[in-house]
Design an enzyme around this catalytic site. Sequence first.
Site, PDB file in Angstrom:
ATOM      1  N   HIS A 165     145.273  82.282  23.429  1.00  0.00           N
ATOM      2  CA  HIS A 165     145.236  82.926  22.114  1.00  0.00           C
ATOM      3  C   HIS A 165     144.065  83.902  22.097  1.00  0.00           C
ATOM      4  CE1 HIS A 165     144.602  83.207  17.736  1.00  0.00           C
ATOM      5  NE2 HIS A 165     145.829  82.732  17.575  1.00  0.00           N
TER       6      HIS A 165
ATOM      7  N   ASP B 100     140.759  74.685  24.034  1.00  0.00           N
ATOM      8  CA  ASP B 100     141.327  75.094  22.750  1.00  0.00           C
ATOM      9  C   ASP B 100     142.406  74.074  22.405  1.00  0.00           C
ATOM     10  OD1 ASP B 100     142.843  76.138  20.691  1.00  0.00           O
ATOM     11  OD2 ASP B 100     143.179  78.092  21.634  1.00  0.00           O
TER      12      ASP B 100
ATOM     13  N   CYS C  32     149.377  86.510  18.560  1.00  0.00           N
ATOM     14  CA  CYS C  32     147.948  86.577  18.916  1.00  0.00           C
ATOM     15  C   CYS C  32     147.742  86.224  20.391  1.00  0.00           C
ATOM     16  CB  CYS C  32     147.116  85.657  18.022  1.00  0.00           C
ATOM     17  SG  CYS C  32     147.116  86.129  16.288  1.00  0.00           S
TER      18      CYS C  32
END
Length: 407
Positions: A122, A198, A364
């Site tokens: 991302h 993440d 994104c």
Amino acid sequence: MTIEIAKIRSDFQILDQIVNDEPLVYLDSAATTQKPRQVLDAIRAYYEHDNANVHRGVHTLAERATADYESSRDKVRAFINASSRKEVLFTRGTTTALNWVAKFAEQILQPEDEIVISIMEHHSNIIPWQQAAAKTGAVLKFVYLKDGELDMADLRAKVTNQTKFVSITHVSNVLGVINPVKEIAQIAHDHGAIMVVDGAQSTPHMTVDVQDLDCDFFALSGHKMAGPTGIGVLYGKEALLNQMNPIEFGGEMIDFVYEQSATWKELPWKFEAGTPNIAGSIGLGAAVDYLTEIGLDNIHQHEQDLLNYVMPQLREIEGLTIYGPEDNQRRGGVIAFNLDGLHPHDVATALDMEGVAVRAGHHCAQPLIDHLGLPATARASFYIYNTFADCDKLVEAIKLTKAFFGV
């Protein structure tokens, strides 16, 4: 235990509505999940009964607000199995958390040091590292794909003794692939690097144990796990957090302030300057309670059941291309796809006319979309409130879209 889907759906009033004359089928949970009444009630209760600032007052409302705020921290600590509540920092979300880690990297990185990330990241796990590399002279390296998954041979080749940070998504928000972050952490540590994960797309959908993963930092967002927007968490190993400089300065994070200097509070408050998102934190705690009661293993299995049901039907649709791993066991409940001859935005608009909410765009993740040679994709993503009937509606809506556009 199986998920009581009817009971769960009754907790999400927003799902009981008509969109474009069709019952809503919400398949955009990778962007943000819906919120159950238990979370909304917790937020409302704070504002209606306990609204006060935390840590600063000795009156009853302040003490109740502080107790609930810090209770949420303890709930998150248990939820991800951090070893100490000192290792749980409240942030605005995953983006903020990853930016904080990249700022910490700027304290450490020297010219020619290396940062390793993957092409499937991302933007929140790309741009902060681009900035850190630009400011320090470090080298940013990308790991690429093999058969819709992370190329582990490429990763092993690119993580060297010059590597100081490895930052990888646990679950891709486009490909849905579940990355072997525990194995990657071992590779990173073997070369003396710091491992960052993440966890925005994994924490809501599967059991996360940061100690078992042995990651050094782990970031998550409340709004992707049935909690409110504007709240998230950065987990970090205590020794590393003690090395980190605060990102913001002001009230709440200070110990003593003198005319020309100041000292900071201990962890975790050292990083929580100003009035925090108290209601958001309390809402996140309520979301943790809600998901814990259902059981993360049950949530993961439910999504696997949905994938196993819908994927064969999708693969039978002529002209439909699905991205990511072939093996459903290696992916979460995210399906990125395209229909030949149609732009993903047109597909998403047509599905919306059938009441089916999906995402369209680059999600994104422009470097990944460019790497795949695509302009964009449509994306359906599932969560605890989705049903086999939702899957049927998705398949039907795609077929109707094909027929409408004559492709």
